[in-house]
Scaffold this active site. Structure first.
Site, short mmCIF file in Angstrom:
data_model
loop_
_atom_site.label_atom_id
_atom_site.label_comp_id
_atom_site.label_asym_id
_atom_site.label_seq_id
_atom_site.Cartn_x
_atom_site.Cartn_y
_atom_site.Cartn_z
N ASN B 37 0.81 -1.25 0.00
CA ASN B 37 0.05 0.01 0.20
C ASN B 37 0.71 1.33 0.09
OD1 ASN B 37 -1.44 2.27 1.38
ND2 ASN B 37 -3.03 0.53 1.32
N HIS B 48 -3.41 0.19 -3.59
CA HIS B 48 -3.45 -0.72 -2.44
C HIS B 48 -2.41 -1.74 -2.54
CE1 HIS B 48 -7.81 -0.12 -0.72
NE2 HIS B 48 -6.98 0.86 -0.58
N GLU B 50 -2.38 -5.18 -3.41
CA GLU B 50 -2.85 -6.06 -4.41
C GLU B 50 -2.50 -5.32 -5.76
OE1 GLU B 50 -4.45 -5.38 -1.78
OE2 GLU B 50 -5.54 -7.19 -0.92
N SER B 73 -7.26 -9.51 3.95
CA SER B 73 -8.40 -9.74 3.05
C SER B 73 -8.66 -8.59 2.16
CB SER B 73 -9.88 -9.90 3.92
OG SER B 73 -10.99 -9.90 3.25
N CYS B 75 -10.03 -5.93 -0.11
CA CYS B 75 -10.97 -4.98 -0.05
C CYS B 75 -12.05 -5.17 -1.55
CB CYS B 75 -10.73 -3.58 -0.01
SG CYS B 75 -10.23 -2.70 -1.51
N CYS B 78 -9.75 -4.61 -4.61
CA CYS B 78 -8.75 -5.37 -4.91
C CYS B 78 -9.53 -6.86 -5.26
CB CYS B 78 -7.96 -5.56 -3.98
SG CYS B 78 -6.97 -3.87 -3.45
N ASP B 138 -8.41 4.88 3.98
CA ASP B 138 -7.72 3.71 3.18
C ASP B 138 -8.73 2.98 2.71
OD1 ASP B 138 -5.34 2.83 1.51
OD2 ASP B 138 -5.85 1.03 2.67
#
Lengths: 142, 142
Positions: B37, B48, B50, B73, B75, B78, B138
């Site tokens: 991130n 982010h 990912e 996990s 979001c 992503c 975020d």
């Protein structure tokens, strides 16, 4: 509002890129950020039009009341962006040539305005016809 | 595989950023891209962990057989990335401190491996406690 997104899409086409453009507007109609798909131009698969406009807007504490305008129905990646950050409204140029997650967004409380704009349709129809491999790459259909 | 994502998360924390890290692996286990991130470090809300790893991997014709490893996990933003581009598997460090779209991905055919790793949990628990405003920004909870 569509004019700015369309201008971005036309610029993208002129650059040899995927002709999708977007713009993010604040609750008062101020332009926060604009952008276009930059897969070809920057070699960056993470910059779809909507994510490019979101990025250009910089850090924001809240997206409540904002509107994302895009020339094309947002794919799952860009629909996820809208849902996660609580963007309130999405104005879509067209969903004839590609349909992403806008029905899903509507079910989750996002206001969807589908314009069915003839110029947006023509831009994408010609692009998909002329560059099918690039288009498939851009939507992960490879 | 989690080690690389965790190293990215720790680097992010040391930089004053949001401590989430990710790495994208090819079907044969080759590292395609890694990232973290970068909201704070680059002032870029679109990165982010990912999406940063996806970006670092550059243009790919297909994501079939690839694995996205992330410390947290994913979001909706992503998760949408994973679904749109057909990433086959997501390995998740933990989903205790935040739960995004991994159940939705599982329903759409993505293989989900949830590790419940204690170090990933501790990293995020401390971060959310110490920087609640930044964390809310975020995930669009502002």
């Amino acid at each position: 509002m569509l004019a700015t997104a369309l201008a971005e899409a036309r610029t993208g086409l002129a650059e040899g890129g995927v002709p999708v453009g977007a713009a993010l507007y604040g609750p008062d109609g101020t332009l926060l950020g604009r952008g276009r798909n930059l897969r070809v131009q920057d070699g960056d698969p993470s910059l779809h039009a909507e994510t490019a406009a979101f990025r250009a807007a910089g850090r924001q504490r809240s997206y409540r009341g904002t509107t994302m305008v895009t020339t094309l129905s947002p794919c799952w990646y860009c629909s996820g962006l809208v849902r996660q950050f609580g963007i309130s409204r999405v104005v879509i140029g067209e969903a004839r040539t590609f349909s992403g997650g806008h029905d899903w967004l509507a079910r989750h409380g996002v206001e969807i305005v589908l314009l069915d704009d003839a110029e947006c349709v023509a831009l994408m129809r010609d692009f998909v016809r002329d560059h099918p491999a690039l288009w498939n790459e851009d939507i992960g259909a490879g």
